[in-house]
Design a protein around this motif. Sequence first.
Motif, PDB file in Angstrom:
ATOM      1  N   CYS A  58       0.855  -1.196   0.000  1.00 57.62           N
ATOM      2  CA  CYS A  58       0.000   0.000   0.000  1.00 57.62           C
ATOM      3  C   CYS A  58       0.888   1.242   0.000  1.00 57.62           C
ATOM      4  O   CYS A  58       0.994   1.962   1.001  1.00 57.62           O
ATOM      5  CB  CYS A  58      -0.934  -0.017   1.203  1.00 57.62           C
ATOM      6  N   PHE A  59       1.536   1.484  -1.133  1.00 59.82           N
ATOM      7  CA  PHE A  59       2.526   2.548  -1.240  1.00 59.82           C
ATOM      8  C   PHE A  59       1.941   3.940  -1.036  1.00 59.82           C
ATOM      9  O   PHE A  59       2.525   4.763  -0.340  1.00 59.82           O
ATOM     10  CB  PHE A  59       3.234   2.489  -2.600  1.00 59.82           C
ATOM     11  N   ASP A  60       0.814   4.210  -1.659  1.00 58.00           N
ATOM     12  CA  ASP A  60       0.244   5.556  -1.578  1.00 58.00           C
ATOM     13  C   ASP A  60      -0.102   5.940  -0.145  1.00 58.00           C
ATOM     14  O   ASP A  60       0.197   7.051   0.307  1.00 58.00           O
ATOM     15  CB  ASP A  60      -0.990   5.683  -2.479  1.00 58.00           C
ATOM     16  N   ALA A  61      -0.728   5.030   0.577  1.00 60.43           N
ATOM     17  CA  ALA A  61      -1.102   5.311   1.968  1.00 60.43           C
ATOM     18  C   ALA A  61       0.137   5.534   2.832  1.00 60.43           C
ATOM     19  O   ALA A  61       0.169   6.439   3.670  1.00 60.43           O
ATOM     20  CB  ALA A  61      -1.937   4.164   2.536  1.00 60.43           C
ATOM     21  N   ALA A  62       1.179   4.729   2.620  1.00 64.23           N
ATOM     22  CA  ALA A  62       2.400   4.864   3.413  1.00 64.23           C
ATOM     23  C   ALA A  62       3.118   6.180   3.100  1.00 64.23           C
ATOM     24  O   ALA A  62       3.596   6.869   4.011  1.00 64.23           O
ATOM     25  CB  ALA A  62       3.327   3.672   3.181  1.00 64.23           C
ATOM     26  N   CYS A  63       3.183   6.549   1.839  1.00 60.70           N
ATOM     27  CA  CYS A  63       3.812   7.819   1.462  1.00 60.70           C
ATOM     28  C   CYS A  63       3.035   9.001   2.043  1.00 60.70           C
ATOM     29  O   CYS A  63       3.634   9.950   2.549  1.00 60.70           O
ATOM     30  CB  CYS A  63       3.908   7.951  -0.053  1.00 60.70           C
ATOM     31  N   ILE A  84       8.957   8.207   1.739  1.00 55.46           N
ATOM     32  CA  ILE A  84       9.411   7.040   0.985  1.00 55.46           C
ATOM     33  C   ILE A  84       8.789   5.793   1.603  1.00 55.46           C
ATOM     34  O   ILE A  84       8.952   5.539   2.798  1.00 55.46           O
ATOM     35  CB  ILE A  84      10.950   6.927   0.987  1.00 55.46           C
ATOM     36  N   ALA A  85       8.072   5.059   0.781  1.00 51.31           N
ATOM     37  CA  ALA A  85       7.448   3.814   1.222  1.00 51.31           C
ATOM     38  C   ALA A  85       8.178   2.651   0.565  1.00 51.31           C
ATOM     39  O   ALA A  85       8.433   2.673  -0.642  1.00 51.31           O
ATOM     40  CB  ALA A  85       5.976   3.796   0.839  1.00 51.31           C
ATOM     41  N   CYS A  86       8.501   1.646   1.355  1.00 48.85           N
ATOM     42  CA  CYS A  86       9.218   0.474   0.857  1.00 48.85           C
ATOM     43  C   CYS A  86       8.418  -0.790   1.144  1.00 48.85           C
ATOM     44  O   CYS A  86       7.756  -0.896   2.184  1.00 48.85           O
ATOM     45  CB  CYS A  86      10.583   0.359   1.521  1.00 48.85           C
ATOM     46  N   TYR A  87       8.503  -1.713   0.235  1.00 48.37           N
ATOM     47  CA  TYR A  87       7.875  -3.025   0.403  1.00 48.37           C
ATOM     48  C   TYR A  87       8.746  -4.035  -0.327  1.00 48.37           C
ATOM     49  O   TYR A  87       8.901  -3.948  -1.548  1.00 48.37           O
ATOM     50  CB  TYR A  87       6.462  -3.022  -0.174  1.00 48.37           C
ATOM     51  N   ARG A 107      10.798  -3.100  -3.478  1.00 45.70           N
ATOM     52  CA  ARG A 107      10.198  -1.993  -4.224  1.00 45.70           C
ATOM     53  C   ARG A 107      10.043  -0.780  -3.329  1.00 45.70           C
ATOM     54  O   ARG A 107      10.016  -0.876  -2.110  1.00 45.70           O
ATOM     55  CB  ARG A 107       8.844  -2.419  -4.792  1.00 45.70           C
ATOM     56  N   CYS A 108       9.913   0.368  -3.994  1.00 42.54           N
ATOM     57  CA  CYS A 108       9.713   1.606  -3.233  1.00 42.54           C
ATOM     58  C   CYS A 108       8.887   2.594  -4.042  1.00 42.54           C
ATOM     59  O   CYS A 108       8.751   2.463  -5.253  1.00 42.54           O
ATOM     60  CB  CYS A 108      11.052   2.232  -2.860  1.00 42.54           C
ATOM     61  N   ARG A 109       8.359   3.560  -3.334  1.00 42.74           N
ATOM     62  CA  ARG A 109       7.685   4.690  -3.975  1.00 42.74           C
ATOM     63  C   ARG A 109       8.167   5.928  -3.245  1.00 42.74           C
ATOM     64  O   ARG A 109       8.317   5.924  -2.010  1.00 42.74           O
ATOM     65  CB  ARG A 109       6.175   4.567  -3.874  1.00 42.74           C
ATOM     66  N   VAL A 110       8.368   6.998  -3.975  1.00 44.33           N
ATOM     67  CA  VAL A 110       8.849   8.256  -3.414  1.00 44.33           C
ATOM     68  C   VAL A 110       7.904   9.368  -3.815  1.00 44.33           C
ATOM     69  O   VAL A 110       7.570   9.511  -4.994  1.00 44.33           O
ATOM     70  CB  VAL A 110      10.277   8.571  -3.933  1.00 44.33           C
ATOM     71  N   VAL A 111       7.466  10.136  -2.823  1.00 38.83           N
ATOM     72  CA  VAL A 111       6.655  11.319  -3.118  1.00 38.83           C
ATOM     73  C   VAL A 111       7.277  12.514  -2.407  1.00 38.83           C
ATOM     74  O   VAL A 111       7.957  12.373  -1.399  1.00 38.83           O
ATOM     75  CB  VAL A 111       5.170  11.153  -2.693  1.00 38.83           C
TER      76      VAL A 111
END
Length: 142
Positions: free
Chosen positions: A96-101, A130-133, A136-140
């Motif tokens: 759940c990258f968006d929620a974590a970011c 920065i959300a990591c799983y 993988r990662c997502r950065v906002v």
Amino acid sequence: MSADFCEAFLENNTAAIEEGFHSYLKKTISIRDTFVRKEVKENFYHGILLGIFGHMDNWHVLSDAEAGDGYCDILIEDEDREKGAVIELKYAENACFDAACSSALRQIQEKNYTQRLTDDGMKTVYQYGIACYKKRCRVVSG
């Protein structure tokens, strides 16, 4: 790890940060590295970033620094360019990258983590969630 990936943090280039960090995670870690409690997982990724930033000679990098009304994960200052960055990491349960970011950025803003950098004379301050799983990662940026 190239200095270009690190420099992207002081250029607000979230695409380059995400691509560079994702590539690094894919090449270096095992998903078994994250088979621990959620809090420890966040610390794992936190440590990886600190290690990457360690070779940036002109940067002042602080871990778990007192800032604003709490302690942020990572603060970066480049005094020569009067630029800084606040980084808050979260583990993205179930990808759940968006929620974590969003949670990370909200924490930066609610706890006023940027105050430390502005007090230190940084004229430009970037905020990153920065959300990591696993690998993988997502950065906002906020």
